[in-house]
Each structure stands twice: as structure tokens, then as C-alpha cells.
Design a protein around this motif. Sequence first.
Motif, PDB file in Angstrom:
ATOM      1  N   MET A  12      -2.022  22.788  -9.670  1.00  0.00           N
ATOM      2  CA  MET A  12      -2.842  22.386 -10.794  1.00  0.00           C
ATOM      3  C   MET A  12      -3.344  20.956 -10.685  1.00  0.00           C
ATOM      4  SD  MET A  12      -0.596  24.119 -13.860  1.00  0.00           S
ATOM      5  CE  MET A  12      -1.741  23.660 -15.149  1.00  0.00           C
ATOM      6  N   SER A  13      -2.866  20.188  -9.728  1.00  0.00           N
ATOM      7  CA  SER A  13      -3.293  18.800  -9.587  1.00  0.00           C
ATOM      8  C   SER A  13      -4.635  18.710  -8.861  1.00  0.00           C
ATOM      9  CB  SER A  13      -2.227  18.005  -8.825  1.00  0.00           C
ATOM     10  OG  SER A  13      -2.036  18.545  -7.537  1.00  0.00           O
ATOM     11  N   ILE A  14      -5.228  17.500  -8.891  1.00  0.00           N
ATOM     12  CA  ILE A  14      -6.504  17.261  -8.222  1.00  0.00           C
ATOM     13  C   ILE A  14      -6.230  16.674  -6.839  1.00  0.00           C
ATOM     14  CG2 ILE A  14      -8.682  16.002  -8.326  1.00  0.00           C
ATOM     15  CD1 ILE A  14      -8.320  15.839 -11.349  1.00  0.00           C
ATOM     16  N   PRO A  15      -6.644  17.331  -5.789  1.00  0.00           N
ATOM     17  CA  PRO A  15      -6.406  16.774  -4.446  1.00  0.00           C
ATOM     18  C   PRO A  15      -7.361  15.627  -4.148  1.00  0.00           C
ATOM     19  CG  PRO A  15      -7.674  18.797  -4.277  1.00  0.00           C
ATOM     20  CD  PRO A  15      -7.324  18.636  -5.738  1.00  0.00           C
ATOM     21  N   SER A  16      -6.930  14.708  -3.309  1.00  0.00           N
ATOM     22  CA  SER A  16      -7.797  13.649  -2.809  1.00  0.00           C
ATOM     23  C   SER A  16      -8.277  14.016  -1.417  1.00  0.00           C
ATOM     24  CB  SER A  16      -7.039  12.309  -2.754  1.00  0.00           C
ATOM     25  OG  SER A  16      -6.824  11.793  -4.044  1.00  0.00           O
ATOM     26  N   PRO A  17      -9.472  13.586  -1.040  1.00  0.00           N
ATOM     27  CA  PRO A  17      -9.968  13.888   0.306  1.00  0.00           C
ATOM     28  C   PRO A  17      -9.045  13.274   1.363  1.00  0.00           C
ATOM     29  CG  PRO A  17     -11.720  13.027  -1.095  1.00  0.00           C
ATOM     30  CD  PRO A  17     -10.439  12.799  -1.821  1.00  0.00           C
ATOM     31  N   SER A  18      -8.765  14.036   2.387  1.00  0.00           N
ATOM     32  CA  SER A  18      -7.934  13.512   3.467  1.00  0.00           C
ATOM     33  C   SER A  18      -8.695  12.503   4.316  1.00  0.00           C
ATOM     34  CB  SER A  18      -7.438  14.656   4.362  1.00  0.00           C
ATOM     35  OG  SER A  18      -8.541  15.383   4.898  1.00  0.00           O
ATOM     36  N   ASN A  19     -10.023  12.562   4.222  1.00  0.00           N
ATOM     37  CA  ASN A  19     -10.842  11.655   5.015  1.00  0.00           C
ATOM     38  C   ASN A  19     -12.115  11.342   4.241  1.00  0.00           C
ATOM     39  OD1 ASN A  19     -11.925  10.141   7.095  1.00  0.00           O
ATOM     40  ND2 ASN A  19     -12.722  11.917   8.208  1.00  0.00           N
ATOM     41  N   GLY A  20     -12.453  10.082   4.124  1.00  0.00           N
ATOM     42  CA  GLY A  20     -13.662   9.686   3.405  1.00  0.00           C
ATOM     43  C   GLY A  20     -14.791   9.266   4.315  1.00  0.00           C
ATOM     44  N   VAL A  21     -14.619   9.480   5.632  1.00  0.00           N
ATOM     45  CA  VAL A  21     -15.640   9.082   6.607  1.00  0.00           C
ATOM     46  C   VAL A  21     -15.867  10.229   7.581  1.00  0.00           C
ATOM     47  CG1 VAL A  21     -16.323   7.388   8.341  1.00  0.00           C
ATOM     48  CG2 VAL A  21     -14.821   6.701   6.461  1.00  0.00           C
ATOM     49  N   TRP A  22     -17.119  10.550   7.816  1.00  0.00           N
ATOM     50  CA  TRP A  22     -17.480  11.554   8.809  1.00  0.00           C
ATOM     51  C   TRP A  22     -18.429  10.901   9.812  1.00  0.00           C
ATOM     52  CZ3 TRP A  22     -18.169  11.872   3.584  1.00  0.00           C
ATOM     53  CH2 TRP A  22     -17.218  12.636   2.890  1.00  0.00           C
ATOM     54  N   HIS A  23     -18.480  11.419  11.000  1.00  0.00           N
ATOM     55  CA  HIS A  23     -19.302  10.795  12.039  1.00  0.00           C
ATOM     56  C   HIS A  23     -20.405  11.750  12.498  1.00  0.00           C
ATOM     57  CE1 HIS A  23     -15.856   8.052  12.171  1.00  0.00           C
ATOM     58  NE2 HIS A  23     -16.694   7.184  12.696  1.00  0.00           N
ATOM     59  N   LEU A  24     -21.622  11.245  12.443  1.00  0.00           N
ATOM     60  CA  LEU A  24     -22.770  11.947  12.982  1.00  0.00           C
ATOM     61  C   LEU A  24     -23.103  11.268  14.304  1.00  0.00           C
ATOM     62  CD1 LEU A  24     -24.823  14.178  12.307  1.00  0.00           C
ATOM     63  CD2 LEU A  24     -26.291  12.402  11.312  1.00  0.00           C
ATOM     64  N   PRO A 166      -1.477  18.327 -15.688  1.00  0.00           N
ATOM     65  CA  PRO A 166      -2.079  19.275 -14.731  1.00  0.00           C
ATOM     66  C   PRO A 166      -3.245  18.705 -13.940  1.00  0.00           C
ATOM     67  CG  PRO A 166      -1.682  20.338 -16.843  1.00  0.00           C
ATOM     68  CD  PRO A 166      -1.407  18.879 -17.051  1.00  0.00           C
ATOM     69  N   TRP A 167      -3.930  17.705 -14.503  1.00  0.00           N
ATOM     70  CA  TRP A 167      -5.059  17.105 -13.787  1.00  0.00           C
ATOM     71  C   TRP A 167      -4.671  15.812 -13.076  1.00  0.00           C
ATOM     72  CZ3 TRP A 167      -4.877  17.852 -19.103  1.00  0.00           C
ATOM     73  CH2 TRP A 167      -4.656  16.715 -19.878  1.00  0.00           C
ATOM     74  N   GLY A 168      -3.394  15.633 -12.810  1.00  0.00           N
ATOM     75  CA  GLY A 168      -2.968  14.469 -12.044  1.00  0.00           C
ATOM     76  C   GLY A 168      -3.627  14.437 -10.676  1.00  0.00           C
ATOM     77  N   LEU A 169      -3.904  13.234 -10.197  1.00  0.00           N
ATOM     78  CA  LEU A 169      -4.593  13.042  -8.918  1.00  0.00           C
ATOM     79  C   LEU A 169      -3.581  12.818  -7.800  1.00  0.00           C
ATOM     80  CD1 LEU A 169      -7.282  12.489  -7.345  1.00  0.00           C
ATOM     81  CD2 LEU A 169      -6.979  10.080  -7.975  1.00  0.00           C
ATOM     82  N   GLU A 170      -3.668  13.635  -6.771  1.00  0.00           N
ATOM     83  CA  GLU A 170      -2.787  13.468  -5.616  1.00  0.00           C
ATOM     84  C   GLU A 170      -3.240  12.259  -4.789  1.00  0.00           C
ATOM     85  OE1 GLU A 170      -2.628  17.043  -3.323  1.00  0.00           O
ATOM     86  OE2 GLU A 170      -2.541  18.321  -5.110  1.00  0.00           O
ATOM     87  N   ILE A 171      -2.291  11.391  -4.462  1.00  0.00           N
ATOM     88  CA  ILE A 171      -2.578  10.211  -3.646  1.00  0.00           C
ATOM     89  C   ILE A 171      -1.653  10.228  -2.436  1.00  0.00           C
ATOM     90  CG2 ILE A 171      -2.515   7.689  -3.558  1.00  0.00           C
ATOM     91  CD1 ILE A 171      -4.807   8.730  -5.225  1.00  0.00           C
ATOM     92  N   TYR A 186      -1.180  10.851 -10.057  1.00  0.00           N
ATOM     93  CA  TYR A 186      -1.510   9.711 -10.916  1.00  0.00           C
ATOM     94  C   TYR A 186      -2.704  10.076 -11.805  1.00  0.00           C
ATOM     95  CZ  TYR A 186       1.281   7.330  -7.355  1.00  0.00           C
ATOM     96  OH  TYR A 186       2.289   6.971  -6.503  1.00  0.00           O
ATOM     97  N   HIS A 187      -2.890   9.290 -12.857  1.00  0.00           N
ATOM     98  CA  HIS A 187      -4.051   9.501 -13.715  1.00  0.00           C
ATOM     99  C   HIS A 187      -5.333   9.285 -12.908  1.00  0.00           C
ATOM    100  CE1 HIS A 187      -2.471  10.131 -17.766  1.00  0.00           C
ATOM    101  NE2 HIS A 187      -1.510   9.269 -17.482  1.00  0.00           N
ATOM    102  N   PRO A 188      -6.262  10.234 -12.940  1.00  0.00           N
ATOM    103  CA  PRO A 188      -7.529  10.094 -12.200  1.00  0.00           C
ATOM    104  C   PRO A 188      -8.525   9.245 -12.980  1.00  0.00           C
ATOM    105  CG  PRO A 188      -7.484  12.212 -13.295  1.00  0.00           C
ATOM    106  CD  PRO A 188      -6.160  11.559 -13.599  1.00  0.00           C
ATOM    107  N   THR A 189      -8.319   7.945 -12.979  1.00  0.00           N
ATOM    108  CA  THR A 189      -9.172   7.074 -13.786  1.00  0.00           C
ATOM    109  C   THR A 189     -10.632   7.122 -13.339  1.00  0.00           C
ATOM    110  OG1 THR A 189      -8.438   5.222 -12.392  1.00  0.00           O
ATOM    111  CG2 THR A 189      -7.354   5.496 -14.516  1.00  0.00           C
TER     112      THR A 189
END
Length: 318
Positions: A12-24, A166-171, A186-189
Motif C-alpha cells: 500500500m505504500s508509494i514506491p520511489s524510483p530506483s533510478n532518476g537518471v536515464w542515458h540516451l 498507507p500512502w507512506g513513501l518508500e525511501i 515517510y510522509h510524501p511531502t
Amino acid sequence: MPSLQAPLLTLMSIPSPSNGVWHLGPVPIRGYALCIIVGIVLAIWIGERRWVARGGTAGEVSDLAIWAVPFGLVGGRLYHVATDWELYFGEGRNPVTALYVWRGGLGIWGAIALGAVGAWLYTRSRGIKVLPMLDALAPGVLVAQAMGRWGNWFNQELYGRPTDLPWGLEIDVAHRPTQYLDVATYHPTFLYECLWNLAAFALLIWLDRRFRLGHGRVVALYVMLYTAGRGWIENMRIDDVQLNDVLGLRFNVWTSIVLFLLAAAWFAWSLRRHPGREETVRTREPEGGRGDEEAEDAGSGAAAPEESAGRAPADPTA
């Protein structure tokens, strides 16, 4: 069934992206930058529609953005570095990293302040009244801020206190404060502020349609609505900032309080001194003559009464 509780909370939690950078190829595509760009594009689109509805010429908001956006980015970075200078100039720090905007760190008030300077320089050069222009732009800025907050999600930064909601943010562990290494959600501010900004945008549009606000009152309401939300959301954050505690409150909370009061004072003064909306958005005609639409009307020899008075026809999107 205790054995199912932890998996259920994770589901039920909100996942965080495992990667915030992609390469073209060799070019890095950063989620943070994409969110900022999407926000800017939406702000220009919304501002353009509102500006034309107020009597401006199509294309002027896009031209203004060439001035305001670079000024705003510089101002946002300067505000961040000034309020967290030890991150870049303390012992063992590399001052060059102060230029690494893609790593995050744009202070909204610095961006608004210098962005407004860029807007003022453009409007002055084109004979446009600055307050009607800023009133046209303000709601779109809220949408830009809402989109920009998703950049914090990609960077796993600026989240709130630990929570088991339930909407906690995974870090990820690498992005957690040392005192909370054993806490997963954590709270998804970033999400709270995104939703607050979108709600404030809808309210601001309604108020402007209902009361035909002018003379900087849309801007004043924008500041009041944004700071009202930013104040309580800021108090939820646990990131360590240099000006973290000033008389018991974070520096940005004090900033929100002061700006709310100043905006409220401006709104009251403007309403008393200049009721209604501006009759014209210009101090002089643009160089080269009137706008294309006005020129076409003049050529047809049948300008509408409102247009001949220098005002745009009423538009429900204003």
C-alpha cells in the motif's frame, strides 16, 4: 495474521524510483530536469491563454519566458545556495558543485523573485503593464510548482517524518537520515505540495473568473494560497538544512508567514485603491503597430466596441 501485515503495508505504500537518471547514448536524461521542463511548458501555455483573454497579444508570454525562465533558475539556485551554503563552501566541500542544478536544490522564492525581475524587464521593453502580466501568469506558476515537486520524488529528497500510513513513501537506505536508517516509509511531502498547488490553482482560477481580479491581486492570492500550504508541509520535513530552526520554526516557515502577511496587506491595499480590473494591459502600443488580431479588425473596418476601447472580449478562461 501478523505475517501478512508487513507485506500489506509495503503493497500500500508509494514506491520511489530506483533510478532518476536515464542515458540516451552519452546524454543523461534526468527525471528532476524533466519535471522542471514540463512545469515550465504548462505554465507558459496557461499563461498565454490567460494573457490573450486579458487583452494581450499571442506569443508575448512565450517571449517573456526567454527572459523570466533563466532569471528564475539563477534566482532559485542562488536562494538555495545562500540558505544552505555549508553544503558547498564548508570544509571539505567543492564550491563548483553549487553549479550542479541537476542534483536538486532550487529555492522557490529566489526563482519567483528573479523570475519577476526578468518579467519586468521584458514588459518594460514592450510597453506592457507588469501587474496584469503577472496576474495572468500566477496560476500557471502553481501548476509548474506542482510538476516540479515530482523531481523531488525522482531524487528521493525533501520527504517528511516517518509514517505507517498507507500512502507512506518508500525511501532507499542510501537516502535516509542517519537517525532513521531502520524506517522504510515517510510522509510524501512532494505529493502533499503537488496536490495543494493544484487545488490552489483551481481556486485561484475560480476566484479570478468570479471577481475579475486585477492590479496584482491574483499574484497576492497566489502567494497567500501557496504559503498557507507550504507552511504546514514544511514543518513535516526532516531534511537537515542550515537554517533549520529559527525561534522554533524552520526558516522557510518564517518566510511563508512573512510573505503571507505582505501579500494579504497588498491585496487589501490594492482592492481599496484600485477596485476592478485594469482597462488596458499596455502603457503603449508595441513597436511595429498593433497586434495581428487588432490589425485584422482594423482592416475589416468593424472593430468590436470592447476591442476599440483597448480591451479584449470577455473570455471564460480568464
